[in-house]
Design a protein around this motif. Structure first.
Motif, PDB file in Angstrom:
ATOM      1  N   ASP A  83      -0.682   7.110   0.298  1.00  0.00           N
ATOM      2  CA  ASP A  83      -1.916   7.760   0.312  1.00  0.00           C
ATOM      3  C   ASP A  83      -3.033   6.584   0.191  1.00  0.00           C
ATOM      4  OD1 ASP A  83      -1.486   6.570  -2.302  1.00  0.00           O
ATOM      5  OD2 ASP A  83      -2.025   8.313  -3.371  1.00  0.00           O
TER       6      ASP A  83
ATOM      7  N   SER B  82      -1.170  12.632  -9.060  1.00  0.00           N
ATOM      8  CA  SER B  82       0.020  12.170  -8.315  1.00  0.00           C
ATOM      9  C   SER B  82       0.368  10.822  -9.220  1.00  0.00           C
ATOM     10  CB  SER B  82      -0.768  10.700  -7.075  1.00  0.00           C
ATOM     11  OG  SER B  82      -1.753   9.294  -7.560  1.00  0.00           O
TER      12      SER B  82
ATOM     13  N   ARG C 199       1.623   2.787 -10.235  1.00  0.00           N
ATOM     14  CA  ARG C 199      -0.199   3.602  -9.706  1.00  0.00           C
ATOM     15  C   ARG C 199      -0.665   3.645 -11.514  1.00  0.00           C
ATOM     16  NH1 ARG C 199      -0.955   7.380  -5.828  1.00  0.00           N
ATOM     17  NH2 ARG C 199      -0.134   6.313  -5.085  1.00  0.00           N
TER      18      ARG C 199
ATOM     19  N   SER D 294      -1.157  -2.566 -10.566  1.00  0.00           N
ATOM     20  CA  SER D 294      -1.346  -1.941  -9.606  1.00  0.00           C
ATOM     21  C   SER D 294      -2.760  -0.974  -9.217  1.00  0.00           C
ATOM     22  CB  SER D 294      -0.306  -0.731  -9.392  1.00  0.00           C
ATOM     23  OG  SER D 294       1.042  -1.686  -9.131  1.00  0.00           O
ATOM     24  N   GLU D 295      -3.600  -0.327  -8.416  1.00  0.00           N
ATOM     25  CA  GLU D 295      -4.890   0.535  -8.675  1.00  0.00           C
ATOM     26  C   GLU D 295      -4.582   1.913  -9.017  1.00  0.00           C
ATOM     27  OE1 GLU D 295      -6.778  -1.140  -5.196  1.00  0.00           O
ATOM     28  OE2 GLU D 295      -6.304   0.712  -4.279  1.00  0.00           O
ATOM     29  N   LYS D 296      -5.458   2.596  -9.953  1.00  0.00           N
ATOM     30  CA  LYS D 296      -5.787   3.294 -10.195  1.00  0.00           C
ATOM     31  C   LYS D 296      -5.802   3.916  -8.921  1.00  0.00           C
ATOM     32  CE  LYS D 296      -7.327   3.309 -15.195  1.00  0.00           C
ATOM     33  NZ  LYS D 296      -7.841   3.230 -16.115  1.00  0.00           N
ATOM     34  N   PRO D 297      -5.526   5.744  -8.563  1.00  0.00           N
ATOM     35  CA  PRO D 297      -5.458   6.094  -7.912  1.00  0.00           C
ATOM     36  C   PRO D 297      -6.461   7.594  -7.513  1.00  0.00           C
ATOM     37  CG  PRO D 297      -3.771   7.206  -9.360  1.00  0.00           C
ATOM     38  CD  PRO D 297      -4.193   6.450  -9.296  1.00  0.00           C
TER      39      PRO D 297
ATOM     40  N   THR E  22       0.831  -0.648  -0.003  1.00  0.00           N
ATOM     41  CA  THR E  22      -0.301  -0.386  -0.385  1.00  0.00           C
ATOM     42  C   THR E  22       0.868   1.123   0.015  1.00  0.00           C
ATOM     43  OG1 THR E  22      -1.956  -1.376   1.045  1.00  0.00           O
ATOM     44  CG2 THR E  22      -1.957   1.120   1.068  1.00  0.00           C
TER      45      THR E  22
ATOM     46  N   ASP F 255       6.544   6.087  -3.571  1.00  0.00           N
ATOM     47  CA  ASP F 255       5.710   4.862  -3.632  1.00  0.00           C
ATOM     48  C   ASP F 255       7.395   3.649  -3.814  1.00  0.00           C
ATOM     49  OD1 ASP F 255       2.981   5.563  -4.424  1.00  0.00           O
ATOM     50  OD2 ASP F 255       3.226   5.484  -6.083  1.00  0.00           O
TER      51      ASP F 255
ATOM     52  N   THR G 120      -3.065   3.530  -2.061  1.00  0.00           N
ATOM     53  CA  THR G 120      -3.050   3.241  -3.715  1.00  0.00           C
ATOM     54  C   THR G 120      -2.776   2.092  -3.578  1.00  0.00           C
ATOM     55  OG1 THR G 120      -3.589   5.333  -4.324  1.00  0.00           O
ATOM     56  CG2 THR G 120      -3.102   3.160  -6.481  1.00  0.00           C
ATOM     57  N   ARG G 121      -3.594   1.311  -3.783  1.00  0.00           N
ATOM     58  CA  ARG G 121      -3.167  -0.377  -4.002  1.00  0.00           C
ATOM     59  C   ARG G 121      -1.830  -0.361  -4.999  1.00  0.00           C
ATOM     60  NH1 ARG G 121      -4.518  -4.776  -0.640  1.00  0.00           N
ATOM     61  NH2 ARG G 121      -5.143  -5.325  -2.146  1.00  0.00           N
TER      62      ARG G 121
END
Length: 277
Positions: A8, A68, A55, A60-63, A5, A77, A10-11
């Motif tokens: 912020d 960012s 990210r 990976s997730e979108k923030p 993580t 990150d 975001t995974r």
């Protein structure tokens, strides 16, 4: 697939290849999923590759905040990944646009960096973009290639702003235009987050003077590897990037373009593995 993580929330995902001492790998594009790196020509036989999906790319997730995606903000990150891996200091390999992220990380966290390899890295963070003249000069080195007559006019038009991006000139980014290179190039569109790429080098991303000042105090060993026929960066621009580091060595891979591990895997692996040994 391992997940950690970011600060912020975001995974973020990374992928492991090989075994042994970790080597964190920062992809280029900008903002292309790490899948395009593959095993870096067999480098995973020498080190465990930790391939980060930045990210909004790959797994990976979108923030929540698209801002960012900016290169300087991605440094957090990379540092979060180091902490997640439990490394006091980490070795890093960065390709292409990822080189600027690695430079910003080195400037901000020099005490956390082991060795750093910058592979065909455009030094935007140093205020040194690859120019159209650089790219065209490199392209002219390929004049004997059968695809050159169709590719060069389209490439020239794209660089001077009178034409759109055309797949016909993609061979200029590869030292060897074969089936492997074609398959690699065919994946680029689906692997790249175009929205994120637009933000990556946006206003405020880079402060070249401050970065140069910080890197002048970085004593970690650095390898700057250029491709002989790459235009972004060409070897002369890559050498200027190497000059920003007190303990840098500079090398040119003969016949290589922007993806040297595809053009000659053995030469690439031998040079990089020796540096990290």
């Amino acid at each position: 697939m391992p997940i950690f993580t970011a600060p912020d929330g975001t995974r973020l995902a990374y992928h492991l290849r090989g075994a042994g001492e970790p080597l964190v790998v920062l992809p280029g594009g900008p903002m292309r999923a790490s899948a395009y790196l593959g095993d870096l020509g067999g480098l995973d036989a020498h080190r465990q590759l930790v391939l980060l999906d930045l990210r909004g790319t790959g797994e990976s997730e979108k923030p929540a905040d698209p801002g960012s995606y900016r290169c300087d903000r991605l440094v957090d990150d990379v540092e979060a990944l180091r902490r997640h891996l439990g490394l006091e200091r980490m070795d890093v390999l960065a390709h292409s646009a990822g080189g600027s992220l690695a430079m910003l990380y080195a400037a901000r966290h020099p005490e956390r960096l082991g060795r750093l390899a910058l592979v065909t890295a455009i030094p935007w963070a140093l205020g040194l973009p690859a120019t159209a003249a650089d790219r065209l000069a490199a392209a002219r080195l390929r004049a004997s290639e059968p695809w050159f007559p169709d590719a060069f006019p389209a490439f020239e038009a794209w660089l001077d702003g009178t034409g759109d991006f055309d797949p016909v000139f993609v061979p200029f980014f590869h030292g060897r235009w074969d089936d492997t290179a074609r398959a690699h190039a065919d994946c680029e569109e689906t692997e790249t987050n175009d929205e994120a790429a637009e933000v990556y080098g946006g206003d405020g991303a880079y402060d070249p003077a401050a970065t140069r000042s910080a890197l002048a105090r970085v004593r970690t060993p650095v390898l700057v590897l250029a491709g002989e026929v790459d235009g972004g960066p060409d070897p002369s621009l890559a050498r200027r990037a190497a000059d920003a580091f007190p303990a840098a060595e500079f090398a040119v891979q003969p016949g290589a373009g922007h993806y040297p591990w595809l053009d000659d895997p053995q030469a690439f692996t031998r040079r990089v593995a020796t540096f990290f040994s």
